[in-house]
Design a protein around this motif. Structure first.
Motif, PDB file in Angstrom:
ATOM      1  N   ARG B 144     -25.330   6.374 127.941  1.00  0.00           N
ATOM      2  CA  ARG B 144     -25.725   6.979 129.211  1.00  0.00           C
ATOM      3  C   ARG B 144     -24.577   7.773 129.853  1.00  0.00           C
ATOM      4  NH1 ARG B 144     -26.193   8.894 133.287  1.00  0.00           N
ATOM      5  NH2 ARG B 144     -27.471   8.485 135.135  1.00  0.00           N
ATOM      6  N   TYR B 145     -23.349   7.268 129.718  1.00  0.00           N
ATOM      7  CA  TYR B 145     -22.176   7.892 130.361  1.00  0.00           C
ATOM      8  C   TYR B 145     -21.138   8.299 129.316  1.00  0.00           C
ATOM      9  CZ  TYR B 145     -23.928   5.826 134.721  1.00  0.00           C
ATOM     10  OH  TYR B 145     -24.690   5.493 135.794  1.00  0.00           O
ATOM     11  N   SER B 146     -20.237   9.195 129.722  1.00  0.00           N
ATOM     12  CA  SER B 146     -19.127   9.577 128.840  1.00  0.00           C
ATOM     13  C   SER B 146     -17.798   9.236 129.508  1.00  0.00           C
ATOM     14  CB  SER B 146     -19.167  11.080 128.554  1.00  0.00           C
ATOM     15  OG  SER B 146     -20.412  11.424 128.014  1.00  0.00           O
ATOM     16  N   PRO B 147     -17.424   7.963 129.497  1.00  0.00           N
ATOM     17  CA  PRO B 147     -16.165   7.586 130.153  1.00  0.00           C
ATOM     18  C   PRO B 147     -14.961   8.228 129.464  1.00  0.00           C
ATOM     19  CG  PRO B 147     -17.062   5.720 128.928  1.00  0.00           C
ATOM     20  CD  PRO B 147     -18.086   6.804 128.861  1.00  0.00           C
ATOM     21  N   SER B 148     -13.899   8.461 130.249  1.00  0.00           N
ATOM     22  CA  SER B 148     -12.689   9.042 129.666  1.00  0.00           C
ATOM     23  C   SER B 148     -11.746   7.951 129.172  1.00  0.00           C
ATOM     24  CB  SER B 148     -11.968   9.898 130.706  1.00  0.00           C
ATOM     25  OG  SER B 148     -11.632   9.103 131.834  1.00  0.00           O
ATOM     26  N   TYR B 149     -11.988   6.707 129.609  1.00  0.00           N
ATOM     27  CA  TYR B 149     -11.064   5.623 129.264  1.00  0.00           C
ATOM     28  C   TYR B 149     -11.804   4.294 129.332  1.00  0.00           C
ATOM     29  CZ  TYR B 149      -7.041   2.422 129.796  1.00  0.00           C
ATOM     30  OH  TYR B 149      -6.133   1.405 129.650  1.00  0.00           O
ATOM     31  N   ILE B 150     -11.503   3.445 128.365  1.00  0.00           N
ATOM     32  CA  ILE B 150     -12.094   2.093 128.326  1.00  0.00           C
ATOM     33  C   ILE B 150     -10.970   1.073 128.181  1.00  0.00           C
ATOM     34  CG2 ILE B 150     -13.525   0.481 126.988  1.00  0.00           C
ATOM     35  CD1 ILE B 150     -15.177   2.922 126.058  1.00  0.00           C
ATOM     36  N   GLU B 151     -11.030   0.032 129.013  1.00  0.00           N
ATOM     37  CA  GLU B 151     -10.039  -1.046 128.891  1.00  0.00           C
ATOM     38  C   GLU B 151     -10.759  -2.390 128.823  1.00  0.00           C
ATOM     39  OE1 GLU B 151      -6.387  -0.519 131.172  1.00  0.00           O
ATOM     40  OE2 GLU B 151      -6.650  -2.566 131.913  1.00  0.00           O
ATOM     41  N   VAL B 152     -10.326  -3.227 127.902  1.00  0.00           N
ATOM     42  CA  VAL B 152     -10.963  -4.530 127.693  1.00  0.00           C
ATOM     43  C   VAL B 152      -9.885  -5.616 127.728  1.00  0.00           C
ATOM     44  CG1 VAL B 152     -12.210  -5.979 126.036  1.00  0.00           C
ATOM     45  CG2 VAL B 152     -12.873  -3.582 126.339  1.00  0.00           C
ATOM     46  N   VAL B 153     -10.007  -6.536 128.675  1.00  0.00           N
ATOM     47  CA  VAL B 153      -9.041  -7.629 128.791  1.00  0.00           C
ATOM     48  C   VAL B 153      -9.748  -8.948 128.478  1.00  0.00           C
ATOM     49  CG1 VAL B 153      -7.365  -8.794 130.264  1.00  0.00           C
ATOM     50  CG2 VAL B 153      -7.855  -6.362 130.622  1.00  0.00           C
ATOM     51  N   THR B 154      -9.262  -9.618 127.449  1.00  0.00           N
ATOM     52  CA  THR B 154      -9.865 -10.866 127.006  1.00  0.00           C
ATOM     53  C   THR B 154      -9.016 -12.040 127.473  1.00  0.00           C
ATOM     54  OG1 THR B 154     -10.600  -9.746 125.017  1.00  0.00           O
ATOM     55  CG2 THR B 154     -10.557 -12.124 124.939  1.00  0.00           C
ATOM     56  N   THR B 155      -9.660 -13.088 127.970  1.00  0.00           N
ATOM     57  CA  THR B 155      -8.930 -14.318 128.279  1.00  0.00           C
ATOM     58  C   THR B 155      -9.600 -15.478 127.560  1.00  0.00           C
ATOM     59  OG1 THR B 155      -8.421 -13.440 130.468  1.00  0.00           O
ATOM     60  CG2 THR B 155      -7.975 -15.777 130.111  1.00  0.00           C
ATOM     61  N   ALA B 156      -8.822 -16.125 126.704  1.00  0.00           N
ATOM     62  CA  ALA B 156      -9.342 -17.280 125.966  1.00  0.00           C
ATOM     63  C   ALA B 156      -8.521 -18.507 126.330  1.00  0.00           C
ATOM     64  CB  ALA B 156      -9.247 -17.024 124.462  1.00  0.00           C
ATOM     65  N   ALA B 157      -9.173 -19.659 126.338  1.00  0.00           N
ATOM     66  CA  ALA B 157      -8.455 -20.909 126.602  1.00  0.00           C
ATOM     67  C   ALA B 157      -7.510 -21.194 125.434  1.00  0.00           C
ATOM     68  CB  ALA B 157      -9.445 -22.060 126.766  1.00  0.00           C
ATOM     69  N   SER B 158      -6.291 -21.617 125.765  1.00  0.00           N
ATOM     70  CA  SER B 158      -5.264 -21.875 124.743  1.00  0.00           C
ATOM     71  C   SER B 158      -5.774 -22.699 123.571  1.00  0.00           C
ATOM     72  CB  SER B 158      -4.117 -22.681 125.342  1.00  0.00           C
ATOM     73  OG  SER B 158      -3.462 -21.927 126.276  1.00  0.00           O
ATOM     74  N   MET B 159      -6.461 -23.791 123.902  1.00  0.00           N
ATOM     75  CA  MET B 159      -6.822 -24.718 122.824  1.00  0.00           C
ATOM     76  C   MET B 159      -7.911 -24.160 121.915  1.00  0.00           C
ATOM     77  SD  MET B 159      -8.511 -27.616 125.250  1.00  0.00           S
ATOM     78  CE  MET B 159      -8.931 -28.689 123.893  1.00  0.00           C
ATOM     79  N   SER B 160      -8.514 -23.031 122.287  1.00  0.00           N
ATOM     80  CA  SER B 160      -9.544 -22.435 121.434  1.00  0.00           C
ATOM     81  C   SER B 160      -8.970 -21.355 120.524  1.00  0.00           C
ATOM     82  CB  SER B 160     -10.658 -21.844 122.300  1.00  0.00           C
ATOM     83  OG  SER B 160     -10.191 -20.698 122.989  1.00  0.00           O
ATOM     84  N   VAL B 161      -7.652 -21.167 120.560  1.00  0.00           N
ATOM     85  CA  VAL B 161      -7.037 -20.126 119.741  1.00  0.00           C
ATOM     86  C   VAL B 161      -6.023 -20.777 118.805  1.00  0.00           C
ATOM     87  CG1 VAL B 161      -5.719 -17.973 119.765  1.00  0.00           C
ATOM     88  CG2 VAL B 161      -7.364 -18.441 121.584  1.00  0.00           C
ATOM     89  N   GLY B 162      -6.363 -20.837 117.543  1.00  0.00           N
ATOM     90  CA  GLY B 162      -5.537 -21.540 116.562  1.00  0.00           C
ATOM     91  C   GLY B 162      -4.388 -20.702 116.033  1.00  0.00           C
ATOM     92  N   ARG B 163      -3.632 -21.299 115.114  1.00  0.00           N
ATOM     93  CA  ARG B 163      -2.399 -20.651 114.669  1.00  0.00           C
ATOM     94  C   ARG B 163      -2.658 -19.318 113.976  1.00  0.00           C
ATOM     95  NH1 ARG B 163       1.353 -21.128 110.264  1.00  0.00           N
ATOM     96  NH2 ARG B 163       3.395 -20.407 110.976  1.00  0.00           N
ATOM     97  N   ALA B 164      -3.679 -19.259 113.104  1.00  0.00           N
ATOM     98  CA  ALA B 164      -3.930 -18.006 112.384  1.00  0.00           C
ATOM     99  C   ALA B 164      -4.220 -16.885 113.374  1.00  0.00           C
ATOM    100  CB  ALA B 164      -5.093 -18.177 111.413  1.00  0.00           C
ATOM    101  N   SER B 165      -5.014 -17.189 114.398  1.00  0.00           N
ATOM    102  CA  SER B 165      -5.325 -16.169 115.401  1.00  0.00           C
ATOM    103  C   SER B 165      -4.065 -15.754 116.160  1.00  0.00           C
ATOM    104  CB  SER B 165      -6.365 -16.689 116.391  1.00  0.00           C
ATOM    105  OG  SER B 165      -7.558 -17.014 115.712  1.00  0.00           O
ATOM    106  N   ARG B 166      -3.190 -16.716 116.435  1.00  0.00           N
ATOM    107  CA  ARG B 166      -1.962 -16.403 117.168  1.00  0.00           C
ATOM    108  C   ARG B 166      -1.026 -15.519 116.342  1.00  0.00           C
ATOM    109  NH1 ARG B 166      -0.784 -20.457 121.576  1.00  0.00           N
ATOM    110  NH2 ARG B 166      -2.859 -21.243 122.025  1.00  0.00           N
ATOM    111  N   LEU B 167      -1.115 -15.661 115.026  1.00  0.00           N
ATOM    112  CA  LEU B 167      -0.289 -14.808 114.167  1.00  0.00           C
ATOM    113  C   LEU B 167      -0.969 -13.459 113.926  1.00  0.00           C
ATOM    114  CD1 LEU B 167       0.975 -17.450 111.592  1.00  0.00           C
ATOM    115  CD2 LEU B 167       2.346 -16.243 113.304  1.00  0.00           C
ATOM    116  N   ASN B 168      -2.225 -13.328 114.367  1.00  0.00           N
ATOM    117  CA  ASN B 168      -2.994 -12.102 114.131  1.00  0.00           C
ATOM    118  C   ASN B 168      -3.240 -11.311 115.417  1.00  0.00           C
ATOM    119  OD1 ASN B 168      -5.261 -12.909 111.325  1.00  0.00           O
ATOM    120  ND2 ASN B 168      -3.099 -12.381 111.409  1.00  0.00           N
TER     121      ASN B 168
END
Lengths: 352, 297
Positions: B144-168
């Motif tokens: 529908r729209y043509s934005p000039s900029y997109i920003e996405v900020v993700t917040t995950a709880a620490s205990m839900s993010v394992g070591r492989a994800s932290r290295l990635n």
């Protein structure tokens, strides 16, 4: 310090001053430092023999964003400008995993960075593993700092520091990002870290409760040998440890910084003229930010949200504290403001 | 295929993502979890998978060819760097490979946008948890729209993010950015990630900001509400928690709760990418079933 007041130089203990005026200070002016301001301050810091001059967006490499504020200059522009002014002083940068990537580190290396600070929330040190390892392997001096460190106990901080050293950090330490500590809190934490690792310990203070200089001296006495400070206390909210104050105070307390006093005062005066519009003062919002344990850098966005929703910014800070917001979570501010606006209940006044 | 028409599936990786995937596979009427693979017999996750009644091996990806079972689908829940080697090996096996790591090797899929692409690709990428959450909304808005900029900020709880994800984290940021560019056609995209150790752990959250002209808050709300309903057909905990237009900027916050599995409700990051993976695999199973029925009759 050349024109120093401490006479018994033989007994003084060396402390390295790390100056993030051109990085952390940016929070105070929405990351709008321009080329001339960077150039003039970097030249003045070099003249004062300040060991490390850190530069960048307030949240470090790659952090220019709607979330925290868009910088006036790109990382490359800032690094190029400052690099040209430094020969004896080292150039430092800051990076937060999840905000900057290895690509940003490589770009900083191409621009001649000497010291990279990798930071993470105080309990999330293992997000630094990859970056500290990369920097160590690349032969770049890499330090690991734990942000918002008042949110973890001394033992946990010490344990995190031990891991950071294993990953490759050549110095480790803590930031009092909310300006929440009392001097005894700092002494206890620095002592715990110093007992756990054999590398230099870093302390980075904020002045929300008027204790940044006292806390920095307490840190040095407990064994910290890298102290962060900004000219005129330039920094978010109530500001950082004031550089031109903490240096002579450390000298009088028996530490040597190697910094030239008159040139240091000149650098601070220049910062005052060039880009510190009003010296940071501890206003009521700054005090509440420190008491609630919320990152000082939230001040401007909190004030914006309070104006928009017709709320008391102090209520927003206390609610953010209750939710244990970490640095970088600026998107929570609008959320909290909307919730408070709906309920219009002040849970702050009853808490304190 | 062994029992009836169910697909035989294997899971590579027994971390937080792999184990949640196993619980979802076991619930599926179309998928049989035949093997959970790690690179080390001592892997703690493998023991958990065995406790859930799965056959396990610490023999790595090469165990798949030696196995008596012919695998129809292989989920890769290891890490981005390993996926490259896994794919090189799996390509010859003929199974559909569903990659949950942010490796950016396979064809990128967001089920509600281009889910059926999985029927014509052998390696499909589920991008990232943030990508699975933001892309359906961003895709709809950019129709529908043509934005000039997109920003996405993700917040995950620490205990839900394992070591492989932290290295990635680099791969998370770069792959999510690349996917958003591809699905929206907007070149200027920024992705940021925060981990929160708050107690109780905060629900997985994705905050989206767009810069553009003539945003109409009512139109935006209508679009995102419709998208949320679609996504909820496979990820029930998907909620729009904020939607506003301030100073020409659109702001949309999404929270995803995990529902009905062993993982805690805050871990929507695990739930949404795994639910997307199961959804894609089940669609593939249904399509295979149709093909076989045709062949029989």
């Amino acid at each position: 310090m050349n024109q120093g007041t401490h006479e018994d130089a033989a007994k003084t203990r060396p402390v390295t001053i790390h100056d993030p005026t051109l990085r952390d200070g940016q929070h105070a002016i929405r990351h709008q430092l321009g080329r001339d301001q960077l150039r003039r301050y970097a030249a003045a810091a070099e003249a004062a023999r300040i060991p490390v001059v850190e530069v960048g967006h307030g949240n470090g490499l790659g952090a220019s964003s709607l979330q925290v504020g868009r910088a006036a200059l790109t990382d490359a522009e800032m690094l190029t400008t400052v690099r040209e002014q430094l020969s004896h002083s080292k150039m430092g940068v800051f990076m937060l995993p999840g905000w900057a990537t290895t690509r940003d580190l490589k770009e900083a290396m191409n621009h001649g960075v000497d010291v990279v600070r990798v930071g993470a929330h105080c309990t999330e040190g293992n997000t630094m593993e990859r970056y500290l390892g990369f920097l160590r392997d690349a032969g770049v001096e890499a330090q690991g700092v734990l942000v918002m460190s008042h949110m973890a106990a001394p033992g946990r901080l010490a344990e995190e520091c031990r891991r950071l050293v294993d990953y490759g950090a050549s110095a480790v330490g803590i930031m009092d990002s909310a300006g929440h500590y009392l001097p005894e809190d700092v002494s206890e934490r620095v002592a715990a870290m110093a007992a756990a690792v054999d590398v230099p310990i870093i302390f980075h203070g904020h002045n929300n409760l008027g204790l940044a200089v006292a806390n920095s001296v307490a840190a040095a006495r407990a064994g910290a040998t890298i102290i962060d400070a900004c000219a005129r206390g330039f920094g978010a909210g109530a500001g950082n440890t004031q550089l031109e104050v903490v240096v002579p105070v450390l000298e009088r307390s028996g530490f040597s910084t190697g910094i030239d006093l008159y040139a240091l005062l000149d650098a601070a005066d220049l910062a005052g003229r060039e880009f510190v519009p009003t010296p940071p003062t501890i206003d009521s919002v700054g005090i509440v930010s420190g008491l609630s344990g919320v990152f000082s850098g939230f001040k401007n966005p909190v004030l914006d949200a309070a104006r928009r929703e017709n709320l008391d910014p102090r209520d927003i800070f206390f609610e953010l504290g209750r939710r244990q917001a970490v640095a970088g979570q600026e998107d929570l501010i609008a959320d909290v403001a909307a919730t408070l606006s709906r309920s219009k209940v002040s849970n702050a006044s009853s808490a304190y | 295929m062994n029992q009836g028409s169910n697909l035989n599936v294997a899971v590579l990786g027994a971390g937080l993502i792999g184990l949640d995937l196993v619980t979802k596979i076991k619930r599926s009427r179309f998928l049989d979890c035949q093997l959970v693979v790690a690179r080390d017999e001592q892997n703690r996750g493998l023991r958990s998978a065995a406790a859930m009644g799965c056959r396990t091996t610490g023999g790595g990806v090469t165990s798949l060819a030696a196995d008596p079972v012919n695998f129809d689908v292989v989920f890769d829940a290891s890490n981005a760097a390993s996926h490259a080697a896994h794919w090189e090996y799996l390509e010859t096996l003929g199974a559909l490979v569903i990659d949950l790591t942010p490796s950016r090797i396979g064809h990128m899929i967001a089920p509600t946008v281009n889910g059926t692409d999985a029927l014509v690709h052998r390696n499909v990428s589920l991008i990232s948890c943030g990508g699975q959450t933001a892309i359906p909304v961003l895709h709809a808005l950019t129709q529908r729209y043509s934005p000039s900029y997109i920003e996405v900020v993700t917040t995950a709880a620490s205990m839900s993010v394992g070591r492989a994800s932290r290295l990635n984290l680099d791969e998370y940021v770069q792959t999510t950015q690349a996917a958003i560019r591809a699905f929206t056609g907007v070149p200027d995209v920024k992705v940021l990630l925060n981990l929160s150790p708050a107690e109780p752990p905060p629900t997985f959250r994705v905050a989206i900001s767009l810069i553009g002209d003539d945003f109409d808050p009512d139109v935006i709300r209508k679009h995102v509400t419709a998208v949320a309903e679609e996504v909820r057909t496979f990820a029930a905990g998907f909620e729009i928690t904020a939607c506003s237009v301030v100073d020409g900027k659109a702001f949309i916050a999404i929270e995803v709760e995990a529902s009905g599995d062993l993982i805690p409700s805050h871990a929507g990051n695990l739930d949404i990418i795994n639910s997307a993976a199961i959804f894609v695999a089940e669609q593939y199973a249904a399509a295979r079933l149709v093909t076989e029925e045709r062949t029989v009759s």
